[in-house]
Scaffold this motif. Sequence first.
Motif, short mmCIF file in Angstrom:
data_model
loop_
_atom_site.label_atom_id
_atom_site.label_comp_id
_atom_site.label_asym_id
_atom_site.label_seq_id
_atom_site.Cartn_x
_atom_site.Cartn_y
_atom_site.Cartn_z
N LEU A 109 0.88 -1.17 0.00
CA LEU A 109 0.00 0.00 0.00
C LEU A 109 0.91 1.22 0.00
O LEU A 109 1.76 1.36 0.89
N PHE A 123 -5.00 -0.77 6.91
CA PHE A 123 -5.75 0.19 6.09
C PHE A 123 -6.44 1.27 6.92
O PHE A 123 -7.35 1.94 6.44
N ARG A 127 -8.65 4.22 5.33
CA ARG A 127 -10.08 4.24 5.69
C ARG A 127 -10.48 5.63 6.22
O ARG A 127 -11.52 6.17 5.83
N ARG A 153 -7.63 -5.89 -5.44
CA ARG A 153 -9.06 -5.91 -5.16
C ARG A 153 -9.37 -6.81 -3.98
O ARG A 153 -10.17 -6.46 -3.10
N LEU A 156 -8.46 -5.06 -0.76
CA LEU A 156 -9.43 -4.01 -0.42
C LEU A 156 -10.74 -4.62 0.06
O LEU A 156 -11.38 -4.10 0.99
N GLU A 157 -11.16 -5.71 -0.55
CA GLU A 157 -12.38 -6.40 -0.10
C GLU A 157 -12.18 -6.96 1.31
O GLU A 157 -13.08 -6.88 2.15
N LEU A 161 -13.08 -2.19 2.09
CA LEU A 161 -12.94 -0.88 1.44
C LEU A 161 -13.24 -0.90 -0.05
O LEU A 161 -13.15 0.15 -0.70
N TRP A 162 -13.57 -2.05 -0.61
CA TRP A 162 -13.78 -2.10 -2.05
C TRP A 162 -14.92 -1.19 -2.48
O TRP A 162 -14.78 -0.41 -3.44
N ILE A 165 -14.14 2.63 -2.14
CA ILE A 165 -13.08 3.17 -2.99
C ILE A 165 -13.31 2.93 -4.47
O ILE A 165 -12.63 3.53 -5.32
N SER A 166 -14.25 2.08 -4.83
CA SER A 166 -14.39 1.63 -6.22
C SER A 166 -14.61 2.79 -7.19
O SER A 166 -14.11 2.75 -8.32
N ILE A 191 -2.13 0.56 -4.69
CA ILE A 191 -1.63 -0.76 -4.30
C ILE A 191 -0.95 -1.38 -5.52
O ILE A 191 -1.56 -1.45 -6.59
#
Length: 258
Positions: A109, A123, A127, A153, A156-157, A161-162, A165-166, A191
């Motif tokens: 990250l 994170f 966040r 991905r 993040l999932e 956070l997916w 942030i998507s 990332i």
Amino acid sequence: MIRPLLLLLCLVFQAIPAPADAGGAGAVTVAAASDLKFALDEIADAYARSTGQQVRIVYGSSGNIARQIAQGAPYDVFLSADERFVEDLARRGLTVDAGSLYAIGRLVLFAPQPGAFEPDEDFAGLRAALAAGTVRRFAIANPEHAPYGLAARQALEHAGLWEPISKRLVLGENVAQAAQFAAGGNTQGGIFALSLAMSPAIAARGRWVLLPESMHAPLRQRMVLMRRASSEARAFHDHLRQPEARAILRRFGFSIPD
């Protein structure tokens, strides 16, 4: 005027040439995942100095390279960031065998300096920055065909956070382009591969933290010879399994299988 960093990155992460231009008389042509950019360039340069054999390397996302090979691209050796692409080509009869595992990759990250958040493996900083609205653009490789993008991905999932942030994602065509976006000042972070974060061109531009392997599926990287491979290509392929080459991969953050 192009800013100095962007000019540097344009030189470092060159555009991928068309497959038709990949070959050349007397040269070994290697197609490689872009996380290998710095490590494999160093390996190939040392090999050329010691043997006189030139090695042409085309970098890109593993999924796109595999598709090019399936369509007849004239590569001799394929180094994938996801072993499944090699296994699929082997099932189609396009390779000499099922290949061999040469490395296991890791994710970082990254936040450019000065940054909108402090990178941490939980994170928490990202966040909080998302909640505060200070992260507007965030870079990863395209998960559809780049193994490091898919792993990003998944991480993040894992962190939940997916979804938040998507809509802020900037997708690189490959992980090297994602690193370019993250370090170039046009995003608030990203990332990408540890092997790229450890290069001087990237390391000087921000801060990064190594993400736990438990956050994503293992990045098992497999290489294979194509059926068209010459004796020179086979020699370079063999060299990649020797201690000198493995030491360079290890120095760029790859775990090396026994």
